[in-house]
Design a protein around this motif. Structure first.
Motif, short mmCIF file in Angstrom:
data_model
loop_
_atom_site.label_atom_id
_atom_site.label_comp_id
_atom_site.label_asym_id
_atom_site.label_seq_id
_atom_site.Cartn_x
_atom_site.Cartn_y
_atom_site.Cartn_z
N THR A 169 0.84 -1.20 0.00
CA THR A 169 0.00 0.00 0.00
C THR A 169 0.87 1.26 0.00
N ASP A 170 0.23 2.42 -0.16
CA ASP A 170 0.97 3.69 -0.16
C ASP A 170 1.62 3.94 1.21
N LEU A 171 0.94 3.56 2.26
CA LEU A 171 1.51 3.75 3.61
C LEU A 171 2.76 2.90 3.80
N LEU A 176 8.83 2.47 4.11
CA LEU A 176 10.08 1.93 3.57
C LEU A 176 11.03 3.03 3.11
N GLN A 177 10.49 4.08 2.49
CA GLN A 177 11.34 5.19 2.05
C GLN A 177 11.99 5.90 3.25
N LYS A 178 11.23 6.11 4.31
CA LYS A 178 11.79 6.75 5.51
C LYS A 178 12.90 5.90 6.12
N ARG A 179 12.69 4.62 6.17
CA ARG A 179 13.72 3.75 6.73
C ARG A 179 14.99 3.77 5.88
N ALA A 180 14.84 3.77 4.54
CA ALA A 180 16.01 3.81 3.66
C ALA A 180 16.78 5.11 3.84
#
Length: 288
Positions: A169-171, A176-180
């Motif tokens: 999902t978008d959430l 995942l982007q924040k963690r990367a």
């Protein structure tokens, strides 16, 4: 034939338990027509439904179904008493009395959140629940019970639900982007702290790499399972214990032999007794 029917029922029940979360004891919502059919064919409601589903069951009915059986009169009096005695009451959230058909439809709802099996002899109600996901239907045919097979609508609903679970999902993508980004920042800060001026830069880098290798090796050693080697065991200490001397603590003193030897006599001494012979007069004469 009977074995094939039971196998088919087990497969259907397994599908509902895996895909829709049905659990034992299975809850079965019965209407008046189903209870009346069982009693007319001399079948026990609890036992027959339990054998069909292959597990423990709890029979339910609604207040509207009981009122409808009561209004039918003496022809359904036995069904009315059986419904009150053997079935629990499901909650009716509507006000006033409704028909048994409308009451069951409202109790099931759109998604069957209570995980009910619906037991009915009404053909229209059976067709209606084939278009509702997660609603298995029981019906009777003479002296046997059958579980309605899966409809194409229910199979397609399960496939689409599985595909949606596999997609992110978008959430999830934002998380995942924040963690990367946080991982990249931490790596850049670590590299900047290592970099310095002078000849000691290479030594510092080597030291950091050595420390990382040590940490990895330690983690690997901790994760591995350590088994104890079986070594040969020693003898039992109780079996190696010295034997005790059970002889007398105060031995008898040895006597001197007649020959002058110090050896003990083999035979004990006998006492000599004098023998007396009786005479004819009754007096005893000692034998010399």
């Amino acid at each position: 034939m009977r074995f094939k029917k039971q196998k088919r029922h087990r497969k259907t029940v397994r599908f509902y338990t895996a895909c829709f979360g049905f659990r034992e004891p299975f809850k079965v919502l019965c209407d008046g027509t189903f209870i009346h059919h069982l009693l007319a064919n001399n079948l026990s409601p609890q036992k027959s439904v339990s054998n069909t589903l292959g597990g423990d069951v709890q029979l339910f009915t609604s207040r509207c179904v009981i009122e409808e059986l009561k209004s039918l009169g003496s022809s359904h009096a036995e069904s009315f008493h059986a419904a009150r005695k053997e079935c629990k009451l499901a909650r009716c959230e509507h006000e006033g009395n409704k028909s048994a058909l409308d009451c069951i439809i409202e109790t099931i709802g759109k998604n069957n959140s209570e995980h009910f099996f619906v037991a009915t002899q009404d053909v229209d109600l059976r067709k209606r629940f084939q278009k509702v996901p997660g609603v298995p239907v029981l019906f009777g045919l003479r002296n046997a019970l059958f579980l309605e097979q899966l409809s194409s609508f229910q199979r397609e609903f399960v496939k689409s639900a599985e595909e949606q679970r596999l997609r992110a999902t978008d959430l999830d993508r934002k998380i995942l982007q924040k963690r990367a980004e946080t991982i990249l920042k931490s790596e850049e800060e670590g590299d900047a702290s290592i970099v310095g001026t002078g000849a000691g830069d290479e030594v510092a880098r080597d030291q950091v790499s050595v420390n990382k290798r040590r940490d990895r090796n330690r983690m690997e050693v901790k994760d591995k399972v350590q088994f104890k080697r079986k070594r040969p065991k020693g003898p039992n200490p109780l079996s190696c214990k010295k034997k005790k001397n059970h002889g007398s603590s105060n031995p008898k003193p040895e006597k001197d032999d007649k020959t002058g030897g110090s050896a003990q006599r083999n035979r004990p001494r006998r006492r000599k007794r004098s023998r007396k012979a009786k005479t004819s007069s009754g007096t005893e004469v000692a034998s010399s």
